[in-house]
Enzyme design. Structure first.
Site, short mmCIF file in Angstrom:
data_model
loop_
_atom_site.label_atom_id
_atom_site.label_comp_id
_atom_site.label_asym_id
_atom_site.label_seq_id
_atom_site.Cartn_x
_atom_site.Cartn_y
_atom_site.Cartn_z
N CYS A 16 0.00 -16.23 3.63
CA CYS A 16 1.12 -17.13 3.31
C CYS A 16 1.47 -17.01 1.83
CB CYS A 16 0.78 -18.57 3.67
SG CYS A 16 0.74 -18.93 5.44
N HIS A 61 -1.97 -11.21 12.30
CA HIS A 61 -1.53 -9.95 11.69
C HIS A 61 -1.93 -8.78 12.57
CE1 HIS A 61 -5.62 -10.66 10.09
NE2 HIS A 61 -5.73 -9.34 9.91
N THR A 112 -10.76 -11.54 9.24
CA THR A 112 -11.23 -12.16 8.00
C THR A 112 -10.16 -13.04 7.36
OG1 THR A 112 -10.63 -10.20 6.72
CG2 THR A 112 -12.91 -10.35 7.50
N HIS A 123 2.95 -19.45 9.89
CA HIS A 123 1.49 -19.38 9.95
C HIS A 123 0.99 -19.77 11.34
CE1 HIS A 123 -2.60 -19.48 8.40
NE2 HIS A 123 -2.77 -20.49 9.22
N ASP A 127 -2.09 -2.42 3.44
CA ASP A 127 -3.46 -2.94 3.36
C ASP A 127 -4.08 -2.46 2.06
OD1 ASP A 127 -6.45 -3.06 3.85
OD2 ASP A 127 -5.73 -3.90 5.74
N ASN A 151 -7.20 -8.25 15.38
CA ASN A 151 -8.54 -8.82 15.41
C ASN A 151 -8.38 -10.33 15.57
OD1 ASN A 151 -9.71 -6.29 14.84
ND2 ASN A 151 -9.34 -6.57 12.67
N HIS A 180 -2.59 -4.70 12.42
CA HIS A 180 -2.83 -3.52 11.60
C HIS A 180 -2.07 -2.37 12.25
CE1 HIS A 180 -6.37 -5.13 9.35
NE2 HIS A 180 -6.43 -5.92 10.40
#
Length: 115
Positions: A10, A101, A96, A49, A33, A88, A103
């Site tokens: 955010c 999100h 984490t 969010h 990344d 993930n 990838h």
């Protein structure tokens, strides 16, 4: 737009933390990344969010589809027809940052997971 003031992603979306931005759309945002696992490693996030992919899919399936479309457009713009999307969900799966999100990975041998 909903945001979490303590969320790293955010803060990146808000411009409070610098990032290499590759897409700045109405509902999705993407940046490189900082620890790439492949020649192309971009994170695509919804502007709103939500803690993980399952929460986003449940609350707004259209933005979930936009994440996939944004990923495809980024891969194509970077010259890749083949790419991997990794979500993930949960700490046991390697998540984490608890903001949905994807990838986007492409080029060379691709890892089976992304951290």
């Amino acid at each position: 737009m909903t945001a979490d003031p303590d969320c790293l992603f955010c803060k990146i979306i808000a411009g409070a933390i610098p990032a290499q931005i590759v897409h700045d759309g109405e509902r999705t945002f993407a940046f490189r990344d900082i620890h790439p696992q492949a020649p192309l490693h971009v994170l695509v996030v919804p502007r709103d969010h939500a803690p993980n992919a399952a929460a986003t899919a449940e609350s707004d399936a259209t933005v979930f589809a936009e994440i996939a479309l944004t990923a495809r457009a980024i891969a194509a713009a970077e010259g890749y027809d083949d790419y991997r999307l990794v979500f993930n969900t949960g700490p046991g799966a390697g998540q984490t940052v608890f903001h949905t999100h994807a990838h986007v990975l492409a080029g060379g041998p691709l890892p089976m997971s992304a951290g």
